[in-house]
Motif scaffolding. Structure first.
Motif, short mmCIF file in Angstrom:
data_model
loop_
_atom_site.label_atom_id
_atom_site.label_comp_id
_atom_site.label_asym_id
_atom_site.label_seq_id
_atom_site.Cartn_x
_atom_site.Cartn_y
_atom_site.Cartn_z
N PHE A 18 0.83 -1.21 0.00
CA PHE A 18 0.00 0.00 0.00
C PHE A 18 0.86 1.26 0.00
CE2 PHE A 18 -3.29 -2.96 1.41
CZ PHE A 18 -4.41 -2.48 0.74
N MET A 19 2.05 1.18 0.60
CA MET A 19 2.92 2.34 0.70
C MET A 19 3.64 2.65 -0.62
SD MET A 19 6.23 2.93 3.20
CE MET A 19 7.08 1.49 2.59
N ILE A 22 2.56 5.37 -3.12
CA ILE A 22 2.69 6.71 -2.54
C ILE A 22 4.14 7.16 -2.57
CG2 ILE A 22 2.39 8.06 -0.42
CD1 ILE A 22 -0.01 6.36 0.23
N LEU A 64 3.01 11.18 3.83
CA LEU A 64 1.93 10.21 4.02
C LEU A 64 2.40 8.76 4.00
CD1 LEU A 64 -1.05 11.62 1.93
CD2 LEU A 64 -1.09 11.05 4.35
N VAL A 68 0.61 5.58 6.12
CA VAL A 68 -0.07 4.57 5.31
C VAL A 68 0.55 3.19 5.55
CG1 VAL A 68 -0.41 3.75 2.92
CG2 VAL A 68 -0.90 6.13 3.52
N TYR A 72 -1.78 0.17 7.21
CA TYR A 72 -2.14 -1.04 6.48
C TYR A 72 -1.45 -2.29 7.02
CZ TYR A 72 -5.26 1.36 3.42
OH TYR A 72 -6.34 2.06 2.95
N PHE A 87 -3.06 4.69 11.39
CA PHE A 87 -2.80 5.99 10.78
C PHE A 87 -2.25 7.00 11.79
CE2 PHE A 87 -5.64 4.97 7.07
CZ PHE A 87 -4.73 5.30 6.08
#
Length: 353
Positions: A18-19, A22, A64, A68, A72, A87
């Motif tokens: 997920f990171m 980003i 972010l 993140v 996750y 978060f």
């Protein structure tokens, strides 16, 4: 225990997956914003309002990525109830807090620990046997509030406080090294300067080198500004010379990571370090030591608080600066090729499906 470790690895990889987008989006936009930037004593200043805005966009992504990652990890452990504490606690891990007069943050390592802790605490609380009324507010009130408060205080007293003392000791140790041995300083910086890829140890080394600039000593900062580029460029080169050891997605993302490294952004290396620390850490440390020694013996200097090829116009001993970065990156890539195992056949098939 073996199952627990395997589960933890799965949760960490979930956070990385997920990171990574980003990291790439934020890093590439940040790198674009620095093209044509003005070199100043406080760092690179983007050229014009559009570039300044792009700089903010890129920094938003880089800020972010740690929350993140933490969120996750917690989500992988506990589902939706893990997201809120993940978060918030990930944000705190990546924020500077003042303890004992020392500003400190734990970066991605703290976020990793807090993400796992938040996930397992939320999972444990989900299993509480409570009445129907209380159960309805558990995921939106009880779990997030209690987990953030308990783990937040735990972080302050158990994690952040020792880090503050470590930072003070580290700064004192580096000061003594600088007075006694250039080689010792180079070796120390090679091992520790980018060991957490922009985290608290990196920041402590950076503050030390910047303080010396004010005294007219620019050699240590020259070494450090070489090292910020070594790991990401080395990882990119590794994906080129050892394709079988990386998935298709990792190879694609590595191009952006290499660009980030050329422009002095180290954080692109974090997802690779988290996914395979037994390979990436020793490889990048070996590369950093080589780069640091070349920079030290070549008398590389840098008067600005940024690194990578983008600061080449202002560094002293430009050819040596370039050689130090490339030599460190090549050593990193070779070490990764030696240490890393090939991607399992089934994983490679799934990546190409």
């Amino acid at each position: 225990m073996k199952k627990l470790l395997k589960d933890i690895q799965k949760h960490l990889l979930s956070g990385v997956s997920f990171m990574m987008p980003i990291v790439v989006a934020g890093g590439v936009i940040l790198a674009i914003s620095l093209l044509g930037a003005e070199q100043t004593a406080t760092g690179l200043v983007p050229n014009g309002p559009i570039m300044s805005y792009l700089n903010q966009l890129g920094k938003a992504g880089m800020t972010l990525m740690i929350p993140v990652f933490s969120a996750y990890i917690a989500y992988s452990v506990a589902g939706k109830p893990g997201l809120t504490p993940g978060f918030i606690l990930g944000y705190i891990a990546n924020s500077t807090i003042s303890i004992n007069g020392m500003d400190c943050k734990s970066g991605f390592l703290g976020a990793l620990v807090l993400g796992l802790a938040a996930g397992y605490m939320a999972k444990w609380m989900k299993g509480w046997k409570v009445g129907k009324t209380l159960r309805a507010i558990m995921p939106i009130l009880v779990i997030p509030v209690f987990s953030v408060l308990i783990l937040g205080f735990g972080y302050y007293f158990i994690v952040a406080t020792p880090i503050s003392y470590l930072m003070m000791a580290l700064t004192n140790f580096m000061s003594n090294l600088n007075d006694t041995s250039v080689i010792g300083l180079a070796l120390f910086m090679g091992v520790f300067a980018e060991i957490d890829f922009g985290g608290p140890v990196t920041k402590a080394v950076s503050m030390f080198t910047l303080a010396l600039i004010n005294e007219g000593v620019m050699g240590p900062n020259g070494i450090f500004r070489v090292l910020v580029a070594v790991a990401p460029i080395g990882i990119f080169l590794a994906t080129v010379i050892a394709k079988k050891k990386f998935t298709a997605e990792e190879r694609e993302n590595a191009t952006a990571v290499g660009i980030m490294g050329c422009l002095g952004i180290t954080e692109g290396a974090i997802p690779y370090a988290i996914k395979d620390p037994k390979v990436i850490y020793p490889a990048t440390i070996c590369g950093n030591i080589v780069g640091a020694l070349i920079a030290a013996f070549g008398n590389v200097t840098c008067p600005v608080p940024h690194g990578g090829f983008i600061v080449l116009p202002v560094v002293g001993q430009k050819p040596t600066f370039v050689i130090a970065i490339l030599a460190g990156a090549i050593v990193t890539a070779i070490m990764i090729r030696i240490l890393k195992k090939d991607v399992p056949q089934e994983e490679a098939i799934n990546e190409n499906a």
